[in-house]
Scaffold this active site. Structure first.
Site, PDB file in Angstrom:
ATOM      1  N   ASP A  51       0.829  -1.290   0.257  1.00 25.85           N
ATOM      2  CA  ASP A  51       0.025   0.076   0.027  1.00 25.85           C
ATOM      3  C   ASP A  51       0.849   1.190   0.104  1.00 25.85           C
ATOM      4  O   ASP A  51       1.761   1.471   0.924  1.00 25.85           O
ATOM      5  CB  ASP A  51      -0.877  -0.118   1.290  1.00 25.85           C
ATOM      6  CG  ASP A  51      -1.569   1.210   1.049  1.00 25.85           C
ATOM      7  OD1 ASP A  51      -2.960   1.171   0.492  1.00 25.85           O
ATOM      8  OD2 ASP A  51      -1.514   2.155   1.828  1.00 25.85           O
ATOM      9  N   TYR A  56       3.108   9.992  -0.038  1.00 27.58           N
ATOM     10  CA  TYR A  56       4.090   9.440   0.802  1.00 27.58           C
ATOM     11  C   TYR A  56       5.558   9.920   0.253  1.00 27.58           C
ATOM     12  O   TYR A  56       6.225   9.716   0.981  1.00 27.58           O
ATOM     13  CB  TYR A  56       3.957   7.869   1.116  1.00 27.58           C
ATOM     14  CG  TYR A  56       2.647   7.603   1.431  1.00 27.58           C
ATOM     15  CD1 TYR A  56       1.620   8.401   1.946  1.00 27.58           C
ATOM     16  CD2 TYR A  56       2.247   6.144   1.609  1.00 27.58           C
ATOM     17  CE1 TYR A  56       0.397   7.757   2.596  1.00 27.58           C
ATOM     18  CE2 TYR A  56       0.918   5.745   1.813  1.00 27.58           C
ATOM     19  CZ  TYR A  56       0.209   6.661   2.720  1.00 27.58           C
ATOM     20  OH  TYR A  56      -1.013   6.132   2.989  1.00 27.58           O
ATOM     21  N   LYS A  85      -2.527   6.082  -4.687  1.00 30.96           N
ATOM     22  CA  LYS A  85      -3.731   6.881  -4.363  1.00 30.96           C
ATOM     23  C   LYS A  85      -3.426   8.124  -5.141  1.00 30.96           C
ATOM     24  O   LYS A  85      -2.212   8.968  -5.223  1.00 30.96           O
ATOM     25  CB  LYS A  85      -3.546   7.054  -2.957  1.00 30.96           C
ATOM     26  CG  LYS A  85      -3.687   5.934  -1.931  1.00 30.96           C
ATOM     27  CD  LYS A  85      -3.761   6.126  -0.409  1.00 30.96           C
ATOM     28  CE  LYS A  85      -3.809   4.701   0.240  1.00 30.96           C
ATOM     29  NZ  LYS A  85      -2.472   4.501   0.809  1.00 30.96           N
ATOM     30  N   HIS A 118      -7.426   9.224  -2.540  1.00 30.18           N
ATOM     31  CA  HIS A 118      -6.882   9.163  -1.220  1.00 30.18           C
ATOM     32  C   HIS A 118      -7.680   9.819   0.068  1.00 30.18           C
ATOM     33  O   HIS A 118      -7.873   9.244   0.961  1.00 30.18           O
ATOM     34  CB  HIS A 118      -5.673  10.064  -1.246  1.00 30.18           C
ATOM     35  CG  HIS A 118      -4.762   9.507   0.007  1.00 30.18           C
ATOM     36  ND1 HIS A 118      -3.067   9.744  -0.266  1.00 30.18           N
ATOM     37  CD2 HIS A 118      -4.753   9.297   1.229  1.00 30.18           C
ATOM     38  CE1 HIS A 118      -2.722   9.135   0.911  1.00 30.18           C
ATOM     39  NE2 HIS A 118      -3.642   9.020   1.721  1.00 30.18           N
TER      40      HIS A 118
HETATM   41  N1  LIG Z   1      -5.553   6.006   3.420  1.00 26.94           N
HETATM   42  C1  LIG Z   1      -5.133   6.763   4.356  1.00 26.94           C
HETATM   43  O1  LIG Z   1      -5.767   8.088   4.353  1.00 26.94           O
HETATM   44  C2  LIG Z   1      -4.030   6.190   5.067  1.00 26.94           C
HETATM   45  C3  LIG Z   1      -3.737   6.713   6.246  1.00 26.94           C
HETATM   46  C4  LIG Z   1      -2.729   6.231   7.000  1.00 26.94           C
HETATM   47  C5  LIG Z   1      -2.113   5.050   6.714  1.00 26.94           C
HETATM   48  N2  LIG Z   1      -2.444   4.458   5.748  1.00 26.94           N
HETATM   49  C6  LIG Z   1      -1.800   3.212   5.075  1.00 26.94           C
HETATM   50  O2  LIG Z   1      -1.906   2.402   6.239  1.00 26.94           O
HETATM   51  C7  LIG Z   1      -0.642   1.889   6.476  1.00 26.94           C
HETATM   52  C8  LIG Z   1      -0.597   1.334   8.143  1.00 26.94           C
HETATM   53  O3  LIG Z   1      -0.952   2.685   8.728  1.00 26.94           O
HETATM   54  P1  LIG Z   1      -0.246   3.389   9.785  1.00 26.94           P
HETATM   55  O4  LIG Z   1       0.980   3.831   8.843  1.00 26.94           O
HETATM   56  O5  LIG Z   1      -0.853   4.235  10.614  1.00 26.94           O
HETATM   57  O6  LIG Z   1       0.494   2.402  10.914  1.00 26.94           O
HETATM   58  P2  LIG Z   1       0.086   1.207  11.653  1.00 26.94           P
HETATM   59  O7  LIG Z   1       0.064  -0.343  10.401  1.00 26.94           O
HETATM   60  O8  LIG Z   1      -1.115   1.211  12.528  1.00 26.94           O
HETATM   61  O9  LIG Z   1       1.238   1.067  12.577  1.00 26.94           O
HETATM   62  C9  LIG Z   1       2.383   1.429  12.381  1.00 26.94           C
HETATM   63  C10 LIG Z   1       3.076   1.509  13.876  1.00 26.94           C
HETATM   64  O10 LIG Z   1       3.255   0.298  14.560  1.00 26.94           O
HETATM   65  C11 LIG Z   1       4.675  -0.109  14.747  1.00 26.94           C
HETATM   66  N3  LIG Z   1       4.638  -1.571  14.687  1.00 26.94           N
HETATM   67  C12 LIG Z   1       4.200  -2.284  13.247  1.00 26.94           C
HETATM   68  N4  LIG Z   1       4.308  -3.608  13.543  1.00 26.94           N
HETATM   69  C13 LIG Z   1       4.248  -3.572  15.098  1.00 26.94           C
HETATM   70  C14 LIG Z   1       4.226  -4.861  15.831  1.00 26.94           C
HETATM   71  N5  LIG Z   1       3.919  -6.083  15.400  1.00 26.94           N
HETATM   72  N6  LIG Z   1       4.274  -4.654  17.300  1.00 26.94           N
HETATM   73  C15 LIG Z   1       4.612  -3.248  17.792  1.00 26.94           C
HETATM   74  N7  LIG Z   1       4.605  -2.182  17.108  1.00 26.94           N
HETATM   75  C16 LIG Z   1       4.357  -2.468  15.629  1.00 26.94           C
HETATM   76  C17 LIG Z   1       5.345   0.706  13.555  1.00 26.94           C
HETATM   77  O11 LIG Z   1       6.666   0.897  13.967  1.00 26.94           O
HETATM   78  P3  LIG Z   1       7.994   0.143  13.144  1.00 26.94           P
HETATM   79  O12 LIG Z   1       7.957   0.691  11.797  1.00 26.94           O
HETATM   80  O13 LIG Z   1       9.055   0.856  14.152  1.00 26.94           O
HETATM   81  O14 LIG Z   1       7.738  -1.201  13.337  1.00 26.94           O
HETATM   82  C18 LIG Z   1       4.585   1.801  13.413  1.00 26.94           C
HETATM   83  O15 LIG Z   1       5.033   2.980  14.276  1.00 26.94           O
HETATM   84  C19 LIG Z   1       0.328   3.142   6.067  1.00 26.94           C
HETATM   85  O16 LIG Z   1       1.836   2.855   5.978  1.00 26.94           O
HETATM   86  C20 LIG Z   1      -0.146   3.655   4.846  1.00 26.94           C
HETATM   87  O17 LIG Z   1       0.306   2.579   3.696  1.00 26.94           O
HETATM   88  C21 LIG Z   1      -3.534   5.220   4.718  1.00 26.94           C
END
Ligand SMILES: NC(=O)c1ccc[n+]([C@@H]2O[C@H](COP(=O)([O-])OP(=O)(O)OC[C@H]3O[C@@H](n4cnc5c(N)ncnc54)[C@H](OP(=O)(O)O)[C@@H]3O)[C@@H](O)[C@H]2O)c1
Length: 324
Positions: A51, A56, A85, A118
């Site tokens: 994704d 980004y 997106k 997005h």
């Molecule tokens: N459409 C939208 O508007 C939108 C908005 C936000 C996000 N997204 C997409 O969704 C993806 C995921 O969402 P997100 O970036 O908010 O993050 P997330 O997946 O909720 O979590 C990421 C955080 O958790 C940590 N983490 C990951 N695996 C872990 C585990 N097993 N145990 C403990 N901590 C863990 C990561 O740090 P480390 O890297 O240090 O492991 C990071 O700080 C994004 O990367 C993006 O592709 C889309």
């Protein structure tokens, strides 16, 4: 949704989407090269759904990982499912294709598997990704979301993307698209913030009724980037109930948070740029939460978005101005 064998779900246009996706958003403080490194590890451990987004600003680096992993024979292009997106400053119909083509150029690919809007919040077009006026307020643009959708339909016709969908749409805005006269393609998915503190159960039910897949972002409690998220928000993975359930299954709270989504029919994204956690996040197909576990996790809902998008609170398409 097949959690046993193919680990994928059939979309309403007939294409398949892997149910577990690798997130690639990282805050500006993270060196861009990390995205290449982490995406390569993700592909090595088994992630096939990546994704990403124009916004980004790391699609060149993510694309490098894809090209490297195709070149070394780990995967074929057709084994990968890549999402990009259309950013908010490209909502004008004449700009939609341009945004997608810029992503493709950076990626070095000739198509993406999925291209989604997005968010429904159109912003003033131009070089600035977050255009602001002198007082620091975001400058919106007045674009009918249905016109943006029609331009995206054309990108699918041109083969620039296999599937098309949306993100951060509530029911009202989704219905604008679904009820559009002359609609040619329904969105295949709606990617929204979704985790035990904001489980989106009503939106999920609505999406299922329309054969739209709900894709969960911030399923692990979000990136907590201070530009977007209050430092006062609770840490999801510190939640005692998740910890207790994780201990019972000899798993981590993160694995429980991901498995929870899969078992309720939600495609889930997990971002990590850490090798150990990337591996851990892929190990969610070999255990099962009980109905009681699921119920307990459902009980954690408090309709709390990490990303409040407060700059858009007055916008008619603001996702959280409706119940769902
Ligand atoms: N459409 C939208 O508007 C939108 C908005 C936000 C996000 N997204 C997409 O969704 C993806 C995921 O969402 P997100 O970036 O908010 O993050 P997330 O997946 O909720 O979590 C990421 C955080 O958790 C940590 N983490 C990951 N695996 C872990 C585990 N097993 N145990 C403990 N901590 C863990 C990561 O740090 P480390 O890297 O240090 O492991 C990071 O700080 C994004 O990367 C993006 O592709 C889309």
């Amino acid at each position: 949704m097949d959690l046993k064998h193919s680990h994928s779900v059939k979309l309403n246009d007939g294409n398949l989407m892997p149910v577990l996706g690798f997130g690639t958003f990282a805050s500006d403080s993270v060196p861009k090269s990390k995205a290449t490194e982490a995406t390569k590890i993700a592909i090595d451990v088994g992630f096939r759904h990546i994704d990403a987004a124009y916004f980004y600003q790391n699609e060149e680096e993510v694309g490098q990982a894809l090209r490297d992993k195709i070149a070394d024979g780990t995967v074929k292009r057709e084994d990968l499912f890549y999402t990009t997106k259309i950013w908010n400053t490209f909502h004008r119909p004449e700009l939609v294709r341009q945004c997608l083509e810029e992503s493709l150029k950076k990626l070095g690919l000739d198509y993406v598997d999925l291209c989604i809007i997005h968010s429904p919040i159109a912003m003033k077009s131009g070089g600035d990704l977050m255009p602001k006026d002198a007082s620091g307020k975001i400058i919106f643009d007045n674009v009918d979301i249905r016109d943006t959708w029609e331009a995206l339909e054309k990108c699918k016709d041109l083969g620039l993307t296999k599937s098309i969908g949306v993100s951060n749409f509530n029911r009202k805005v989704l219905e604008l698209i679904l009820n559009k006269p002359g609609l040619r393609y329904k969105p295949v998915c709606n990617q929204v913030e979704c985790h035990p503190y904001l489980n989106q159960s009503k939106l999920l039910e609505f999406c299922k009724s329309k054969d739209i897949v709900l894709v969960a972002y911030s399923a692990l409690g979000s990136h907590r980037d201070p530009n977007w998220i209050s430092d006062k928000s609770p840490y999801l993975l510190e939640e005692p109930i998740l910890k207790t359930i994780a201990k019972k299954h000899n798993r981590s709270p993160g694995q429980v948070a991901l498995r929870y989504q899969l078992q309720r029919g939600v495609v889930v994204l997990a971002k990590s740029f850490n090798e150990k956690r990337i591996k851990e996040n892929f190990e969610v197909f070999n255990f099962e939460l009980t109905p009681e576990d699921m119920k307990e996790i459902d009980g954690l809902n408090r309709n709390l978005p990490y990303m409040e998008l407060s700059f858009a609170v007055d916008h008619p398409y603001y996702p959280y101005s409706e119940e769902y």
